[in-house]
Design an enzyme around this catalytic site. Structure first.
Site, short mmCIF file in Angstrom:
data_model
loop_
_atom_site.label_atom_id
_atom_site.label_comp_id
_atom_site.label_asym_id
_atom_site.label_seq_id
_atom_site.Cartn_x
_atom_site.Cartn_y
_atom_site.Cartn_z
N TRP A 137 0.84 -1.21 0.00
CA TRP A 137 0.00 0.00 0.00
C TRP A 137 0.87 1.26 0.00
O TRP A 137 0.52 2.28 -0.58
CB TRP A 137 -0.90 -0.01 1.25
N HIS A 138 2.05 1.14 0.65
CA HIS A 138 2.90 2.33 0.76
C HIS A 138 3.54 2.71 -0.56
O HIS A 138 3.94 3.87 -0.74
CB HIS A 138 4.00 2.10 1.82
N GLY A 139 3.67 1.77 -1.47
CA GLY A 139 4.27 2.15 -2.75
C GLY A 139 4.64 0.95 -3.58
O GLY A 139 4.76 -0.17 -3.06
#
Lengths: 465, 109
Positions: A324-326
């Site tokens: 989700w962060h990248g």
């Protein structure tokens, strides 16, 4: 438009005056807040305001259809389409190029290299936050926890500027009931809101910025040019920096929302005093970890279905939480590390093995988290491995750390060991002060911070997510 | 993922315990607080305003605003109102320059 800037300060003053001036009508108040939120978001790129509006329409329409559907199977089909559409928005903007690059590398490995249509897509600020918010709203309506909201309310829920670009992920269940009536201020929430804003400003503009510019960024830019001691201190420095950066944003968001009369949930709770990784995730980015728990971990089956399934679900949740962060392998490794250690903790507990003494458990947890931050911060997997290799280099000379930087690191860690209700105690005293005296104190604190802040303000770390 | 949370961990941080203060209008109290803070900053932190104007894209209006902000800054400095901020900043710069023992400043070794 960054919170710790004069641009935002002036924007806030205008929004505050206009919104409270029309508060006789809750509808006009919300319309003004919506327009202000679009101005705030448009300061990055006006094109993405259209994406935000389209996303709100999508979730509003899907929720109406779920609410009006006559059968459970129809509701399930609609919520599935809605969630997939939200994921489609997130996937296109955030992961399209990443997956195509992986495909390209795979094809090249098989001797079938192709020119794939990479699009160099610009990531809309905050897209991960507002798509998650939209999905949780749809699922809550499907589960019967929320009524379908009006178009104005759902658009404001997703656009409301304090949380728009970096959270907290304020769910519909938290905010929609507050939108249904004109909020009323009280001295308690204002005193705490002002305290959170000033406190967040200090953590971001002084602690996080100073550590970032003078220690963390130079070391992570070229680990091979620095000693083992520099690398070690930069890793600790980043642990403090990311806490002071991200919790500062959350504090300011909560404080700013409070000055408009709205309550946001807590997002951080002294995370580095956690005595296990599971404890850490109850204290760090609480709005994300509780989102992952409620909509992913439990959706996967949670701890039902036996120990093996529980471990699988923990691992999957943390891997997806990392992703989700990248769109980078380093985030997956970071999530995998957190998931793997939580699986070990679960197995350890189930086996009835004795726990570590609390102080030792806190120390071990902090160092596992710091190890994870090296992957989180590094530009690539190779860079993270080079960083870890450098730690074993054996050169213990100090090249960068000054007494000030060491003091700020200790201060950033010290925040975790103050009494949990210290800020509330201070706010309870501030609310009793005459307004001119409180104004004077707020100004004095801001001047003090401004005198210490690094020239210029870097964007918050979580803006990139 | 299943520990019971304590109340202070779940509630919004802006919900304080105990009886609320009922005297006066909270909105007026808030507005006066913000106005006083803004005015004090306008006077005692005039340098920040001037620097902010100077960072804006150069236009005729920006040039005029820059001149006005610089004049305002000079006026506040002459009145001694910006002295506390400048003294604090100078002290901070000394702290930034301090090194452990006889270590050279970063990047010069």
């Amino acid at each position: 438009m960054l919170f710790p800037t004069l641009d935002f300060g002036l924007f806030f003053l205008v929004a505050f005056v206009l919104v409270w001036a029309v508060s006789a009508s809750n509808e006009w108040r919300k319309i003004l807040l919506l327009v202000a939120s679009w101005v705030f978001y448009g300061a990055w790129d006006w094109r993405f305001v259209a994406l935000l509006i389209a996303s709100a329409f999508l979730n509003w329409g899907s929720a109406r259809l779920i609410y009006e559907a006559r059968s459970r199977s129809a509701q399930k089909a609609i919520v599935t389409v809605g969630v997939v559409a939200n994921l489609g928005i997130l996937g296109f903007f955030k992961y399209y190029d990443f997956f195509l690059e992986q495909l390209g590398a795979l094809l090249a490995g098989w001797g079938m290299a192709r020119d794939l249509p990479l699009m160099q897509i610009v990531l809309p600020v905050g897209v991960s936050f507002f798509t998650f918010q939209g999905m949780s709203y749809l699922i809550d309506v499907y589960r019967g926890r929320l009524r379908a909201a009006s178009l104005l309310d759902i658009t404001l829920l997703m656009s409301f500027f304090p949380h728009l670009v970096a959270g907290p992920i304020v769910r519909g269940a938290d905010l929609l009931p507050q939108f249904e009536r004109t909020p009323r201020l009280n001295r308690e929430m204002v005193a705490m809101g002002l305290l959170l804003i000033v406190w967040g400003l200090f953590k971001k503009a002084v602690v996080a910025s100073e550590l970032s510019v003078n220690l963390v960024d130079p070391v992570f830019f070229d680990p091979s040019a620095h000693s083992s001691l520099d690398l070690l201190l930069a890793a600790y420095g980043y642990a403090v920096q990311i806490y002071c950066d991200f919790s500062a944003y959350s504090d300011m968001a909560i404080g700013i929302a409070a000055l408009f009369g709205y309550r946001f949930p807590r997002n951080f709770n002294q995370p580095y005093r956690a005595a296990s990784l599971q404890d850490f995730w109850r204290r760090w980015h609480i709005s994300l970890s509780s989102w992952l728990r409620d909509y992913l971990y439990i959706g996967l089956g949670g701890n039902r279905g036996g120990l093996a399934m529980q471990c699988r679900n923990i691992m999957l949740t943390m891997l997806l939480g990392g992703f989700w962060h990248g769109a980078k392998w380093t985030f997956l490794i970071w999530g995998g590390l957190h998931g793997g250690v939580q699986v070990i903790e679960t197995l350890w507990r189930k086996a009835g093995l004795p726990g570590l003494p609390r102080v030792l458990a806190i120390l071990v947890t902090f160092h596992v988290v710091t190890l994870g931050w090296i992957f989180f911060r590094a530009e690539s997997f190779d860079a993270a491995i080079a960083f870890l290799g450098g730690l074993a280099g054996g050169d213990w000379s100090n090249g960068l750390t000054t007494p000030l930087l060491a003091g700020l690191m200790l201060l950033g860690m010290g925040f975790h060991f103050t009494p949990p209700l210290l800020a509330q105690g201070i706010a309870l005293r501030l609310r009793l002060l005459p307004a001119p005296l409180l104004g004077l104190l707020v100004a004095a604190a801001i001047i003090l911070i401004d005198a210490m802040r690094y020239e210029g303000v870097a964007p918050f770390i979580y803006y990139q997510f | 993922m299943a520990r019971e949370m304590k109340d202070h961990e779940l509630a919004s941080p802006v919900d304080l315990p105990g009886e609320p203060v009922e005297r006066g209008d909270p909105l007026a109290w808030t507005a006066v607080t913000i106005i006083v803070a803004a005015l004090v900053l306008l006077f005692a932190n005039a340098g920040t305003l001037s620097a902010w104007v100077d960072e804006k894209p150069v236009t005729q209006a920006q040039q005029q605003a820059s001149g006005l902000a610089a004049g305002w800054k000079d006026m506040m400095a002459a009145a001694g109102l910006t002295a506390p901020r400048e003294a604090l900043h100078a002290r901070w710069k000394q702290l930034q320059a301090a090194r452990f023992g006889d270590e050279a400043p970063g990047g010069t070794q």
